[in-house]
Design an enzyme around this catalytic site. Sequence first.
Site, PDB file in Angstrom:
ATOM      1  N   HIS A  93       7.015   4.045 -15.349  1.00  0.00           N
ATOM      2  CA  HIS A  93       6.892   4.215 -13.901  1.00  0.00           C
ATOM      3  C   HIS A  93       8.260   4.698 -13.391  1.00  0.00           C
ATOM      4  CE1 HIS A  93       4.249   2.882 -10.313  1.00  0.00           C
ATOM      5  NE2 HIS A  93       5.255   3.568  -9.801  1.00  0.00           N
ATOM      6  N   GLU A 125       1.656   8.612 -12.643  1.00  0.00           N
ATOM      7  CA  GLU A 125       1.842   9.781 -11.782  1.00  0.00           C
ATOM      8  C   GLU A 125       2.859  10.790 -12.311  1.00  0.00           C
ATOM      9  OE1 GLU A 125       2.645   8.559  -7.759  1.00  0.00           O
ATOM     10  OE2 GLU A 125       0.724   7.564  -7.547  1.00  0.00           O
ATOM     11  N   ASN A 140      -4.637   7.049  -8.904  1.00  0.00           N
ATOM     12  CA  ASN A 140      -3.983   6.545  -7.696  1.00  0.00           C
ATOM     13  C   ASN A 140      -4.410   7.415  -6.539  1.00  0.00           C
ATOM     14  OD1 ASN A 140      -2.707   4.823  -9.428  1.00  0.00           O
ATOM     15  ND2 ASN A 140      -0.633   5.602  -9.081  1.00  0.00           N
ATOM     16  N   TYR A 149      -4.169   7.978  -2.300  1.00  0.00           N
ATOM     17  CA  TYR A 149      -3.563   7.622  -1.015  1.00  0.00           C
ATOM     18  C   TYR A 149      -4.064   8.471   0.142  1.00  0.00           C
ATOM     19  CZ  TYR A 149      -0.399   4.511  -3.439  1.00  0.00           C
ATOM     20  OH  TYR A 149       0.096   3.481  -4.185  1.00  0.00           O
ATOM     21  N   GLU A 181      -3.976   2.440  -8.134  1.00  0.00           N
ATOM     22  CA  GLU A 181      -3.200   2.202  -6.904  1.00  0.00           C
ATOM     23  C   GLU A 181      -3.972   2.736  -5.721  1.00  0.00           C
ATOM     24  OE1 GLU A 181       0.838   3.760  -6.686  1.00  0.00           O
ATOM     25  OE2 GLU A 181       1.245   3.047  -8.723  1.00  0.00           O
TER      26      GLU A 181
HETATM   27  C1  FCB Z   1       2.886   5.930  -5.640  1.00  0.00           C
HETATM   28  C2  FCB Z   1       3.803   5.249  -6.628  1.00  0.00           C
HETATM   29  C3  FCB Z   1       4.176   3.843  -6.250  1.00  0.00           C
HETATM   30  C4  FCB Z   1       4.417   3.717  -4.763  1.00  0.00           C
HETATM   31  C5  FCB Z   1       3.253   4.271  -4.001  1.00  0.00           C
HETATM   32  C6  FCB Z   1       3.373   4.120  -2.505  1.00  0.00           C
HETATM   33  O1  FCB Z   1       3.095   7.301  -5.693  1.00  0.00           O
HETATM   34  O2  FCB Z   1       3.204   5.225  -7.898  1.00  0.00           O
HETATM   35  O3  FCB Z   1       5.291   3.457  -6.996  1.00  0.00           O
HETATM   36  O4  FCB Z   1       5.596   4.336  -4.433  1.00  0.00           O
HETATM   37  O5  FCB Z   1       3.090   5.622  -4.296  1.00  0.00           O
END
Ligand code: FCB
Length: 477
Positions: free
Chosen positions: A136, A181, A309, A311, A382
Amino acid sequence: MSDPSRPPAVGVLDQGTDLAFPPGFLWGAATAAYQIEGAATEGGRTRSIWDTFSHTEGRTVGGHTGDVACDHFHRMPEDVRLMAELGLKSYRFSVSWPRVQPGGSGAANAEGLDFYRRLVDELLGHGIEPWLTLYHWDLPQPLEDAGGWPARDTAGRFADYTQLVADALGDRVRYWTTLNEPWCSAFLGYGSGAHAPGRTDGADAVRAGHHLMLGHGLAVQALRASRPAAQLGITLNLYPVTPASDSAADANAARRIDALANRFFLDPVLRGSYPTDLQADLASVTDFGHVRDGDLETISTPLDLVGINYYSRHVVAAPVEGEQPEEYWRAPTCWPGSEDVRFVTRGVPVTDMDWEIDAPGLVETLDRVHREYTDLPLYVTENGSAFVDVVVDGQVDDADRLAYFDSHLRSAHAAIGAGVPLRGYFAWSLMDNFEWAWGYTKRFGMVYVDYDSQIRIPKASARWYAEVIRRNGLAAE
Ligand code: FCB
């Protein structure tokens, strides 16, 4: 009539009123080593690129560093107790490479490995499934000095490090993620320079992306050979990419960004090839001469699962002649060869990161990976949001974050209903932490951290999540 003031018994859902998740759904929360551990110079740990970067003036907001962070290195048993109180079924953490193999080559550091052994034992003792991420973003600094991820040799070093961790922890860790990522490591680390090591060269970013994936493939092979029962995967940060209009030019902009953000990694890992349109788009940046025979076979070594992940969504438009595109994250660019594409904001609600809140995008993303790429089990490794938190009378009522989780879990549920083999969900993050270039100014945690006292306060979202886990589902409304 049931008494509405009494919660239903454990495992029993209100008939017909709840969105139930499949039995055994893996509910978890995630963190990463550099973001929470602190103890940067203790127990034999040496510098990573994030230590160097955060200690360089002007790189992080307020000059914040991960030197102390959440002091998790010293408070680990207390933090695991907190996870148990929340009822987490799984905890996704990362191993700090410079803690277990200082300098990034040679023998393991027993003291470093011992920390993770204790963490894993503590988790297992509380019935929490450990989920280990090998990388990470904390590359040992000497490996960056030798060329970093743009250098092919780094992939081999990563495989060696993986073997050390597999030897030490493979008897008690079932779930393994190689990289978190790789897009961020490659394109923010070597393209835009917004992340460590802060280099800005499009060709290096593309090379870094390839060698990260090569390291992933070699690591999977090493793990498979020594730990045949392990469940192996990678975690990609994926985005739906939508054109701002139905013009052909905007559609082409969306195709280009989709290629760089998503297919750059999905295609090699799950199909064993680079997309031809991506190679054409990058023609002015690189000739892909760094790709050697056999690399793509290694990169596409079969996996057991895929971590995603999620967002937000990217909405993009074609360049407008004579107009500079809005600066995205940090110049020059994290989109080599597509610098002129414009990122459009739609005016929908955003988080404290200014990321647009788009829960339907999670269904789209999961569905796309399943439909276009693989039948493998998928996990949301995530998902979460930063909002400004205020402590009032020792409590944090983070209604916005709770609503974000709620809407995205509804999407996760809808994806399962549509046939996506989604097997688990990890909230980002267990607790507030060092948010990379943003330092401690962005709070993603379900647990509030007071960085002066290191006191932890479960926010309203944490208490809500504990109830979701207990019921294995959500209330219908
Ligand atoms: C992702 C990352 C994590 C954190 C989130 C908000 O890109 O993997 O470490 O920073 O965003």
